[in-house]
Design an enzyme around this catalytic site. Structure first.
Site, PDB file in Angstrom:
ATOM      1  N   HIS A 143       0.851  -1.216   0.000  1.00 31.36           N
ATOM      2  CA  HIS A 143       0.000   0.000   0.000  1.00 31.36           C
ATOM      3  C   HIS A 143       0.872   1.246   0.000  1.00 31.36           C
ATOM      4  O   HIS A 143       2.024   1.219   0.435  1.00 31.36           O
ATOM      5  CB  HIS A 143      -0.899   0.036   1.241  1.00 31.36           C
ATOM      6  CG  HIS A 143      -1.976  -0.994   1.234  1.00 31.36           C
ATOM      7  ND1 HIS A 143      -3.312  -0.680   1.313  1.00 31.36           N
ATOM      8  CD2 HIS A 143      -1.921  -2.342   1.152  1.00 31.36           C
ATOM      9  CE1 HIS A 143      -4.029  -1.794   1.291  1.00 31.36           C
ATOM     10  NE2 HIS A 143      -3.201  -2.828   1.190  1.00 31.36           N
ATOM     11  N   HIS A 199      -2.794  -5.196   8.259  1.00 30.17           N
ATOM     12  CA  HIS A 199      -1.764  -4.194   7.952  1.00 30.17           C
ATOM     13  C   HIS A 199      -1.437  -3.456   9.238  1.00 30.17           C
ATOM     14  O   HIS A 199      -1.598  -2.235   9.343  1.00 30.17           O
ATOM     15  CB  HIS A 199      -2.224  -3.255   6.842  1.00 30.17           C
ATOM     16  CG  HIS A 199      -2.147  -3.907   5.486  1.00 30.17           C
ATOM     17  ND1 HIS A 199      -1.004  -3.945   4.731  1.00 30.17           N
ATOM     18  CD2 HIS A 199      -3.079  -4.587   4.783  1.00 30.17           C
ATOM     19  CE1 HIS A 199      -1.229  -4.606   3.609  1.00 30.17           C
ATOM     20  NE2 HIS A 199      -2.490  -5.016   3.607  1.00 30.17           N
ATOM     21  N   HIS A 220      -5.718 -11.307   5.862  1.00 31.91           N
ATOM     22  CA  HIS A 220      -4.575 -12.135   5.429  1.00 31.91           C
ATOM     23  C   HIS A 220      -3.581 -12.366   6.574  1.00 31.91           C
ATOM     24  O   HIS A 220      -2.470 -11.838   6.604  1.00 31.91           O
ATOM     25  CB  HIS A 220      -3.920 -11.679   4.122  1.00 31.91           C
ATOM     26  CG  HIS A 220      -3.622 -10.220   3.936  1.00 31.91           C
ATOM     27  ND1 HIS A 220      -2.794  -9.514   4.777  1.00 31.91           N
ATOM     28  CD2 HIS A 220      -3.989  -9.352   2.969  1.00 31.91           C
ATOM     29  CE1 HIS A 220      -2.676  -8.274   4.322  1.00 31.91           C
ATOM     30  NE2 HIS A 220      -3.405  -8.148   3.229  1.00 31.91           N
ATOM     31  N   ASN A 223       0.347 -12.113   7.094  1.00 32.94           N
ATOM     32  CA  ASN A 223       0.909 -11.223   6.072  1.00 32.94           C
ATOM     33  C   ASN A 223       0.574  -9.795   6.475  1.00 32.94           C
ATOM     34  O   ASN A 223      -0.578  -9.499   6.809  1.00 32.94           O
ATOM     35  CB  ASN A 223       0.343 -11.520   4.681  1.00 32.94           C
ATOM     36  CG  ASN A 223       0.706 -12.913   4.209  1.00 32.94           C
ATOM     37  OD1 ASN A 223      -0.173 -13.707   3.895  1.00 32.94           O
ATOM     38  ND2 ASN A 223       1.995 -13.214   4.184  1.00 32.94           N
ATOM     39  N   ASP A 252      -1.674 -19.471  -1.472  1.00 32.00           N
ATOM     40  CA  ASP A 252      -1.235 -19.595  -2.861  1.00 32.00           C
ATOM     41  C   ASP A 252       0.171 -20.174  -2.968  1.00 32.00           C
ATOM     42  O   ASP A 252       0.717 -20.290  -4.055  1.00 32.00           O
ATOM     43  CB  ASP A 252      -1.281 -18.218  -3.549  1.00 32.00           C
ATOM     44  CG  ASP A 252      -0.387 -17.189  -2.852  1.00 32.00           C
ATOM     45  OD1 ASP A 252       0.261 -17.538  -1.842  1.00 32.00           O
ATOM     46  OD2 ASP A 252      -0.348 -16.039  -3.308  1.00 32.00           O
ATOM     47  N   GLY A 253       0.769 -20.519  -1.816  1.00 31.25           N
ATOM     48  CA  GLY A 253       2.120 -21.089  -1.851  1.00 31.25           C
ATOM     49  C   GLY A 253       3.201 -20.025  -1.799  1.00 31.25           C
ATOM     50  O   GLY A 253       4.381 -20.356  -1.798  1.00 31.25           O
ATOM     51  N   HIS A 255       2.417 -16.636  -0.023  1.00 31.76           N
ATOM     52  CA  HIS A 255       2.167 -15.784   1.134  1.00 31.76           C
ATOM     53  C   HIS A 255       2.390 -16.510   2.460  1.00 31.76           C
ATOM     54  O   HIS A 255       2.746 -15.882   3.461  1.00 31.76           O
ATOM     55  CB  HIS A 255       0.744 -15.223   1.081  1.00 31.76           C
ATOM     56  CG  HIS A 255       0.583 -14.091   0.126  1.00 31.76           C
ATOM     57  ND1 HIS A 255       0.469 -14.277  -1.223  1.00 31.76           N
ATOM     58  CD2 HIS A 255       0.547 -12.745   0.332  1.00 31.76           C
ATOM     59  CE1 HIS A 255       0.357 -13.096  -1.808  1.00 31.76           C
ATOM     60  NE2 HIS A 255       0.404 -12.154  -0.882  1.00 31.76           N
ATOM     61  N   ASP A 277      -6.779 -12.675  -2.529  1.00 34.74           N
ATOM     62  CA  ASP A 277      -6.163 -11.342  -2.556  1.00 34.74           C
ATOM     63  C   ASP A 277      -5.640 -11.063  -3.969  1.00 34.74           C
ATOM     64  O   ASP A 277      -4.594 -10.425  -4.145  1.00 34.74           O
ATOM     65  CB  ASP A 277      -5.026 -11.256  -1.530  1.00 34.74           C
ATOM     66  CG  ASP A 277      -4.685  -9.810  -1.172  1.00 34.74           C
ATOM     67  OD1 ASP A 277      -5.501  -8.916  -1.457  1.00 34.74           O
ATOM     68  OD2 ASP A 277      -3.593  -9.579  -0.623  1.00 34.74           O
ATOM     69  N   LEU A 314       5.615  -8.772  -1.956  1.00 35.43           N
ATOM     70  CA  LEU A 314       4.432  -9.364  -2.597  1.00 35.43           C
ATOM     71  C   LEU A 314       3.352  -8.288  -2.705  1.00 35.43           C
ATOM     72  O   LEU A 314       3.111  -7.551  -1.749  1.00 35.43           O
ATOM     73  CB  LEU A 314       3.900 -10.526  -1.762  1.00 35.43           C
ATOM     74  CG  LEU A 314       4.769 -11.792  -1.694  1.00 35.43           C
ATOM     75  CD1 LEU A 314       4.297 -12.709  -0.570  1.00 35.43           C
ATOM     76  CD2 LEU A 314       4.720 -12.538  -3.023  1.00 35.43           C
TER      77      LEU A 314
HETATM   78  C1  16G Z   1      -3.294  -5.983  -1.389  1.00 37.46           C
HETATM   79  C2  16G Z   1      -2.431  -6.276  -0.212  1.00 37.46           C
HETATM   80  O1  16G Z   1      -2.438  -5.560   0.760  1.00 37.46           O
HETATM   81  N1  16G Z   1      -1.688  -7.363  -0.283  1.00 37.46           N
HETATM   82  C3  16G Z   1      -0.714  -7.750   0.733  1.00 37.46           C
HETATM   83  C4  16G Z   1       0.605  -7.082   0.416  1.00 37.46           C
HETATM   84  O2  16G Z   1       0.463  -5.707   0.636  1.00 37.46           O
HETATM   85  C5  16G Z   1       1.729  -7.633   1.320  1.00 37.46           C
HETATM   86  O3  16G Z   1       2.965  -7.099   0.909  1.00 37.46           O
HETATM   87  C6  16G Z   1       1.777  -9.155   1.166  1.00 37.46           C
HETATM   88  C7  16G Z   1       2.876  -9.854   1.960  1.00 37.46           C
HETATM   89  O4  16G Z   1       2.998  -9.412   3.249  1.00 37.46           O
HETATM   90  P1  16G Z   1       4.239  -9.958   4.148  1.00 37.46           P
HETATM   91  O5  16G Z   1       5.481  -9.691   3.397  1.00 37.46           O
HETATM   92  O6  16G Z   1       4.128  -9.181   5.425  1.00 37.46           O
HETATM   93  O7  16G Z   1       4.007 -11.410   4.374  1.00 37.46           O
HETATM   94  O8  16G Z   1       0.521  -9.669   1.550  1.00 37.46           O
HETATM   95  C8  16G Z   1      -0.541  -9.250   0.673  1.00 37.46           C
HETATM   96  O9  16G Z   1      -0.269  -9.613  -0.649  1.00 37.46           O
END
Ligand code: 16G
Length: 467
Positions: A143, A199, A220, A223, A252-253, A255, A277, A314
């Site tokens: 974001h 987030h 998520h 993540n 999805d393998g 994340h 996502d 990601l």
């Molecule tokens: C649309 C959205 O928000 N997608 C998030 C992304 O922003 C984040 O970078 C990723 C990995 O997060 P991580 O590196 O903390 O595991 O997860 C999700 O794809």
């Protein structure tokens, strides 16, 4: 007039039920009680698994269309229709469109175009999920944190009047550790808008406080949030708390490691939700693509993985929901109905949706036929049944007659549900379109000389200053 789906095993509450049929009124498209054995059509599913149509809680777009791309309402609706008509090929019969952090002006422009509606021959749009802008800069992921707002900016200021009810805006993801979040959560929940935590840098206790204020989900999980660790469980530790929320995971393998996905799923299977996502590159060929207002960097897609070019950040997902369900079954060893529950009844449980997600009397007959591995086989893709005003079938791919479910497949391919003489209700028969072209908005990979050959963007370094 009824259609009877028979010789199948039904997914209900995480279990497989044998020996029951699903009977659908062709007038209403709803599941009805058996009144007689004299149905207008009988579809023998050859002992395949019959599940409720999958619901996608978090997708940012696919097939070249990101839901933040807005020019005018007419072209936006057309692209939404294309996406909706592609979704049944991934098992999805209804979806919520996610709008990640954009400027308030953009939120106000886009959200009114996401009023829930049926889409002929496609998955139904169930409304919008705003993922932001009340997020923590340290967990911004992909974001743009310069567009984040503190909770003291009211939802009306950020999203516009759409925030005064749950008619269109159904879900908001926010970070519970931000100052004054509790009153923000309460005000959203007072309008029946669901709140999910994500987030975020929140501790377990800060998360608990968010749940006590009315949040009911995690976005998520693991993540863009702190990891689970021995003495600091963080938000992810809430999945087994006394106020256990629903929690989404991206399987999805890329994340989550399969072991972490299994750990999370096993922690609370009746609260676990699978999401893709997905972003606009889902369903497109591999390559490096230009960014856009929400991701102002080139994006590199390889298989179902997509990152900001030259980095490991990601951006979102590129796998289909059906693929993710099959991943969970394979990785965790759970049963197919347990996997299906994560994209059906758990989602309607979170969202308070009363019409879908369960194969029970009075609900819509959105149906998907699965293999014993939980897969929507290529040849079974036209065995996704969509309720609209009448039962209709999605005919995206050819070849169903050869897949060994001869009765249902050949009937699904060749015969519309018969109409009784004198009945002038329309049997909806969506235009046949090959899955490879449905819903692709023109978007091509960049020529290779415009792509980075090494790490070019330092997203985190560049935007640290704005945090
Ligand atoms: C649309 C959205 O928000 N997608 C998030 C992304 O922003 C984040 O970078 C990723 C990995 O997060 P991580 O590196 O903390 O595991 O997860 C999700 O794809």
């Amino acid at each position: 007039m009824t259609t009877r789906f028979t010789k199948c095993r039904i997914c209900r509450d995480g279990k497989l039920v044998n020996g029951e049929d699903v009977i659908v009124s062709t007038q209403t498209g709803l599941i009805v009680e058996s009144t007689s054995k004299d149905d207008d059509e009988v579809i023998d599913l050859g002992n395949k698994i019959l599940a409720p149509g999958f619901i996608e809680l978090q997708t940012n777009g696919m097939r070249g269309f990101h839901f933040t791309h807005f020019e005018d309402d007419a072209s936006y609706q057309k692209k939404l229709d294309e996406v909706a008509r592609y979704l049944p090929s991934t098992g999805v019969t209804a979806f919520y469109a996610t709008i990640p952090t954009v400027s308030s002006d953009d939120f106000k422009k886009i959200l009114p175009s996401l009023v829930p509606r049926e889409i002929s021959g496609g998955a139904a749009l169930l409304g919008a999920h705003a993922e932001g802008p009340y997020l923590h800069p340290d967990k911004k992921g992909a974001h743009n944190s310069s567009l984040f707002h503190p909770p003291s900016t009211s939802p009306l200021e950020v999203y516009g009047s759409i925030a005064s009810s749950d008619k269109t805006l159904k879900l908001v993801t926010l970070a519970p550790e931000l100052v004054e979040t509790d009153s923000l959560i309460k005000s959203l929940v007072a309008n029946n808008i669901r709140v999910s935590l994500g987030h975020s840098t929140a501790t377990y206790d800060e998360g608990l406080s968010g749940l006590k204020s009315g949040a009911t989900c995690l976005t998520h999980t693991l993540n863009a949030m702190p990891p689970l660790s021995s003495r600091t469980p963080g938000l992810a530790g809430l999945v087994t708390s006394s106020h256990a929320p629903y929690y989404s995971i991206i399987i999805d393998g890329h994340h989550l490691h399969p072991t972490m996905a299994t750990l999370l799923f096993r922690s609370n299977p009746s609260k676990c939700i699978i999401i893709t996502d997905s972003i606009e590159l889902a369903g497109l060929e591999d390559g490096t693509y230009p960014g856009h207002a929400q991701i102002p960097f080139n994006q590199t897609k390889i298989g179902s993985r997509v990152v900001i070019e030259g980095t490991e950040t990601l951006i979102g997902g590129c796998a289909g929901l059906g693929e993710c369900v099959a991943n969970l079954v394979r990785w965790s060893g759970c049963s197919v109905p347990e996997g299906v529950r994560c994209v059906t009844s758990n989602i309607v449980g979170l969202m308070g949706e009363r019409e879908r997600g369960r194969l029970e009397l009075g609900r819509r007959a959105d149906l998907v036929v699965l293999s014993d591995e939980g897969e929507i086989e290529e040849t079974n893709r036209d065995l996704v049944y969509l309720h609209h005003t009448t039962v209709s079938r999605n005919h995206n791919t050819a070849g169903a007659a050869q897949d060994g479910v001869a009765t249902s497949a050949s009937s699904a391919k060749s015969a519309a549900i018969p109409q009784a003489a004198g009945d002038d209700s329309v049997i909806e028969e969506p235009a046949a379109a090959p899955a490879t072209t449905v819903g692709v908005t023109e978007l091509s990979p960049l020529p290779t000389d415009e792509c980075a050959d090494g790490v070019r963007y330092a997203w985190d370094v560049e935007t640290e200053e704005d945090g």
